[in-house]
Every structure is written in structure tokens, then in C-alpha cells.
Design a protein around this motif. Sequence first.
Motif, PDB file in Angstrom:
ATOM      1  N   THR A 117       0.830  -1.203   0.000  1.00 29.00           N
ATOM      2  CA  THR A 117       0.000   0.000   0.000  1.00 29.00           C
ATOM      3  C   THR A 117       0.863   1.252   0.000  1.00 29.00           C
ATOM      4  O   THR A 117       1.947   1.256   0.596  1.00 29.00           O
ATOM      5  N   PRO A 118       0.413   2.336  -0.632  1.00 25.52           N
ATOM      6  CA  PRO A 118       1.219   3.562  -0.647  1.00 25.52           C
ATOM      7  C   PRO A 118       1.222   4.311   0.676  1.00 25.52           C
ATOM      8  O   PRO A 118       2.061   5.181   0.891  1.00 25.52           O
ATOM      9  N   ASP A 119       0.292   3.988   1.589  1.00 26.67           N
ATOM     10  CA  ASP A 119       0.167   4.738   2.835  1.00 26.67           C
ATOM     11  C   ASP A 119      -0.211   3.771   3.952  1.00 26.67           C
ATOM     12  O   ASP A 119      -1.390   3.453   4.147  1.00 26.67           O
ATOM     13  N   VAL A 120       0.794   3.292   4.670  1.00 23.97           N
ATOM     14  CA  VAL A 120       0.546   2.293   5.721  1.00 23.97           C
ATOM     15  C   VAL A 120      -0.381   2.819   6.813  1.00 23.97           C
ATOM     16  O   VAL A 120      -1.336   2.126   7.196  1.00 23.97           O
ATOM     17  N   PRO A 121      -0.160   4.027   7.368  1.00 23.51           N
ATOM     18  CA  PRO A 121      -1.086   4.506   8.397  1.00 23.51           C
ATOM     19  C   PRO A 121      -2.532   4.617   7.907  1.00 23.51           C
ATOM     20  O   PRO A 121      -3.476   4.307   8.645  1.00 23.51           O
ATOM     21  N   ALA A 122      -2.707   5.052   6.654  1.00 28.71           N
ATOM     22  CA  ALA A 122      -4.068   5.152   6.113  1.00 28.71           C
ATOM     23  C   ALA A 122      -4.699   3.774   5.972  1.00 28.71           C
ATOM     24  O   ALA A 122      -5.896   3.586   6.242  1.00 28.71           O
ATOM     25  N   ALA A 123      -3.898   2.794   5.553  1.00 35.12           N
ATOM     26  CA  ALA A 123      -4.413   1.427   5.440  1.00 35.12           C
ATOM     27  C   ALA A 123      -4.796   0.886   6.810  1.00 35.12           C
ATOM     28  O   ALA A 123      -5.840   0.238   6.964  1.00 35.12           O
ATOM     29  N   ALA A 124      -3.963   1.159   7.811  1.00 34.27           N
ATOM     30  CA  ALA A 124      -4.266   0.697   9.158  1.00 34.27           C
ATOM     31  C   ALA A 124      -5.579   1.297   9.658  1.00 34.27           C
ATOM     32  O   ALA A 124      -6.394   0.609  10.294  1.00 34.27           O
ATOM     33  N   ALA A 125      -5.799   2.563   9.347  1.00 33.13           N
ATOM     34  CA  ALA A 125      -7.036   3.219   9.771  1.00 33.13           C
ATOM     35  C   ALA A 125      -8.241   2.631   9.046  1.00 33.13           C
ATOM     36  O   ALA A 125      -9.298   2.391   9.659  1.00 33.13           O
ATOM     37  N   PHE A 126      -8.102   2.385   7.746  1.00 33.31           N
ATOM     38  CA  PHE A 126      -9.210   1.843   6.959  1.00 33.31           C
ATOM     39  C   PHE A 126      -9.616   0.462   7.465  1.00 33.31           C
ATOM     40  O   PHE A 126     -10.793   0.213   7.788  1.00 33.31           O
ATOM     41  N   TYR A 127      -8.663  -0.457   7.534  1.00 35.63           N
ATOM     42  CA  TYR A 127      -8.997  -1.825   7.928  1.00 35.63           C
ATOM     43  C   TYR A 127      -9.357  -1.917   9.409  1.00 35.63           C
ATOM     44  O   TYR A 127     -10.136  -2.789   9.811  1.00 35.63           O
ATOM     45  N   GLY A 128      -8.817  -1.002  10.194  1.00 33.57           N
ATOM     46  CA  GLY A 128      -9.231  -0.947  11.593  1.00 33.57           C
ATOM     47  C   GLY A 128     -10.699  -0.589  11.712  1.00 33.57           C
ATOM     48  O   GLY A 128     -11.432  -1.152  12.536  1.00 33.57           O
ATOM     49  N   ALA A 129     -11.148   0.351  10.858  1.00 35.07           N
ATOM     50  CA  ALA A 129     -12.551   0.757  10.874  1.00 35.07           C
ATOM     51  C   ALA A 129     -13.466  -0.349  10.353  1.00 35.07           C
ATOM     52  O   ALA A 129     -14.583  -0.533  10.850  1.00 35.07           O
ATOM     53  N   VAL A 130     -12.994  -1.105   9.360  1.00 36.68           N
ATOM     54  CA  VAL A 130     -13.832  -2.140   8.739  1.00 36.68           C
ATOM     55  C   VAL A 130     -13.870  -3.411   9.576  1.00 36.68           C
ATOM     56  O   VAL A 130     -14.938  -3.989   9.828  1.00 36.68           O
ATOM     57  N   PHE A 131     -12.693  -3.875  10.021  1.00 32.77           N
ATOM     58  CA  PHE A 131     -12.596  -5.173  10.691  1.00 32.77           C
ATOM     59  C   PHE A 131     -12.204  -5.106  12.162  1.00 32.77           C
ATOM     60  O   PHE A 131     -12.215  -6.138  12.840  1.00 32.77           O
ATOM     61  N   GLY A 132     -11.807  -3.923  12.625  1.00 32.03           N
ATOM     62  CA  GLY A 132     -11.316  -3.832  13.991  1.00 32.03           C
ATOM     63  C   GLY A 132      -9.909  -4.364  14.163  1.00 32.03           C
ATOM     64  O   GLY A 132      -9.505  -4.699  15.285  1.00 32.03           O
ATOM     65  N   TRP A 133      -9.162  -4.445  13.049  1.00 27.37           N
ATOM     66  CA  TRP A 133      -7.792  -4.945  13.149  1.00 27.37           C
ATOM     67  C   TRP A 133      -6.930  -4.026  13.999  1.00 27.37           C
ATOM     68  O   TRP A 133      -7.157  -2.810  14.072  1.00 27.37           O
ATOM     69  N   GLU A 134      -5.908  -4.602  14.601  1.00 30.12           N
ATOM     70  CA  GLU A 134      -4.878  -3.865  15.301  1.00 30.12           C
ATOM     71  C   GLU A 134      -3.571  -4.019  14.538  1.00 30.12           C
ATOM     72  O   GLU A 134      -3.365  -5.008  13.829  1.00 30.12           O
ATOM     73  N   SER A 135      -2.696  -3.037  14.639  1.00 31.24           N
ATOM     74  CA  SER A 135      -1.400  -3.112  13.964  1.00 31.24           C
ATOM     75  C   SER A 135      -0.314  -2.640  14.918  1.00 31.24           C
ATOM     76  O   SER A 135      -0.576  -1.857  15.840  1.00 31.24           O
ATOM     77  N   ALA A 136       0.893  -3.154  14.691  1.00 31.40           N
ATOM     78  CA  ALA A 136       2.019  -2.802  15.548  1.00 31.40           C
ATOM     79  C   ALA A 136       3.303  -2.884  14.741  1.00 31.40           C
ATOM     80  O   ALA A 136       3.449  -3.748  13.873  1.00 31.40           O
ATOM     81  N   ARG A 137       4.231  -1.969  15.024  1.00 28.35           N
ATOM     82  CA  ARG A 137       5.525  -1.972  14.358  1.00 28.35           C
ATOM     83  C   ARG A 137       6.443  -2.977  15.050  1.00 28.35           C
ATOM     84  O   ARG A 137       6.604  -2.938  16.270  1.00 28.35           O
ATOM     85  N   ALA A 138       7.035  -3.867  14.278  1.00 29.63           N
ATOM     86  CA  ALA A 138       7.961  -4.853  14.817  1.00 29.63           C
ATOM     87  C   ALA A 138       9.326  -4.641  14.172  1.00 29.63           C
ATOM     88  O   ALA A 138       9.434  -4.637  12.934  1.00 29.63           O
ATOM     89  N   PRO A 139      10.397  -4.431  14.956  1.00 31.59           N
ATOM     90  CA  PRO A 139      11.720  -4.210  14.369  1.00 31.59           C
ATOM     91  C   PRO A 139      12.235  -5.457  13.667  1.00 31.59           C
ATOM     92  O   PRO A 139      11.988  -6.583  14.115  1.00 31.59           O
ATOM     93  N   PHE A 140      12.927  -5.251  12.543  1.00 32.95           N
ATOM     94  CA  PHE A 140      13.562  -6.372  11.872  1.00 32.95           C
ATOM     95  C   PHE A 140      14.693  -6.912  12.742  1.00 32.95           C
ATOM     96  O   PHE A 140      15.382  -6.129  13.413  1.00 32.95           O
ATOM     97  N   PRO A 141      14.904  -8.230  12.746  1.00 29.96           N
ATOM     98  CA  PRO A 141      16.026  -8.782  13.515  1.00 29.96           C
ATOM     99  C   PRO A 141      17.346  -8.152  13.066  1.00 29.96           C
ATOM    100  O   PRO A 141      17.604  -8.034  11.867  1.00 29.96           O
TER     101      PRO A 141
END
Length: 266
Positions: free
Chosen positions: A145-169
Motif C-alpha cells: 500500500t502507498p500509505d501504511v497509516p491510512a491502510a491501518a485506519a481503513f482496515y481498523g474501521a472495517v474489521f477492527g484490526w490492530e497493527s504494531a511496528r515490529a523491528p527487523f532482527p
Amino acid sequence: MLTTRYVDGAPDWIDLGTPDLDGAVDFYTGLFGWEYVAGGPETGGYGMFTLDGKTVAGAMTVTEEQAAPSWSVYFRSSDADATARAVEQAGGTVPFAPMDVLDFGRMAGFKDRAGAYFAIWQPGENPGLGAVGVPGSLCWAELYTPDVPAAAAFYGAVFGWESARAPFPGGGGSYTVIRTGGGGEEAAFGGFVPLNAVPAQAVAGSHWLPYFEVADCDEAVADVERLGGRPTLEPTEMEGVGKFANVADPDGAEFALIKSASTPQS
């Protein structure tokens, strides 16, 4: 982690739209050891791929005039009509309004605000995929997606998904993990990826990319090439994640392969 104990918002179905169904059957049965069960006239020719007697995907003929060859990811909904309304309220579109599929369930197809297509499955007699997370089955899903925060907001509104940043090893950036709401880390099933992170994926625009678990990533990529497909991202190993690669089937439908660092069970 994907399991067949589906909750709302979790991936519960996947299918392939292809202009050459016979060729696709040859490719995927050769790659994953799947068997194909053809659909009758009542299903419009929609068939199922199975592995050890469990359904792992659907498949149908889609002409190139209708749509490009692709895999579609479905997410569980207990109310397809309510989800369709939520998509529109969040700024998405509904190219395929909710409809019954015989007594099997109810489905609908949507596009998010960036144009990525996804679908939902409201179970009826068919609860969803019979196997996930084991070799030869769906194990992860990524949204480019071109805009990760916008995608998180969209799918959060539709499905109630949660998202979190995980550092690469080992450092060098982070990855946005997505999970169904309220399930904690164990409910993670996919991730959001900036569209420009993988040039080969950026060409396709915003889209969902399914991952299939394999026993050996290098061998699976070699099989893809032997069967007429091609890699679009060469095998890459990441500590704590596993070894993965992006590939395309002979008609251009893209998906990913991964030998996970630890393979979960359905």
C-alpha cells in the motif's frame, strides 16, 4: 498465527482467478501436491484445490477482459451486509455487493481507499479453508500500500484490526504486523508493506499478496520455474522469520512462498 478457528476479520478463504484453469491446475498440483475438484454447473465452474482431503483454495476462470490473473484473499465476516456498509463508510468501494453462494455462505468483494481488492466470506455450510499454516497452504497475507497509516485506519474501521511496528532482527527498519482485534500477538496473520519497498510489487499497484508455507523455499522456487512460472523476488532469509520468495504462475498471478522459521499447525 493463522488457524482454522476463524474469528471475524481473519483470513478464511483464498481463490485464484485465471484465464487458463486447466493450465493453473497443472501448475499448482505440480507445485504443492494439491488435488483439484471441479465444480459443477451450479457453481459456474468454480472448483476447489485440496490437500490431504482438506480444502486449501478455490479457483475459477476469469478472462483477461474481466480482470488480470490474480489471487484474492477473503476475510471472515459474520455479517456481509454490515461489512459492506463499513467499507463504504471508511472510504472504500463495493464492486461486488454481498450475495449468497448457494448454501455455502455469503460473499462480497471490495476495494480499499488505495484500490487494493479484497473480499469477505460469511460462512454458511462452508466454514472456510480446511487447512492453513501447514506446507501447501495459506500461512500469511501482506498488503502492499502507498500509505501504511491510512491502510491501518481503513482496515481498523472495517474489521477492527490492530497493527504494531515490529523491528527487523538485527535492525535496519521495521515491519507493520496486523492482527485481529483483541487476540494479542498470537492473532497476527499478516502485514502492511510500503508499496515502494519491493519494486517488482510496486508495478502492480496496491494489492494483497498471499503467502503459502513450503517445506523448502529454494526447492519450491525451482519447481515454480520448472512448471513455467518465475520468481519476482529471489529467496531471502530473515532471522526469526524464515526464508521467503515472491513468484508468479505462468499466467502472471503473483503469490509468495515461505519456509517459516517455525511452522505453526492448523
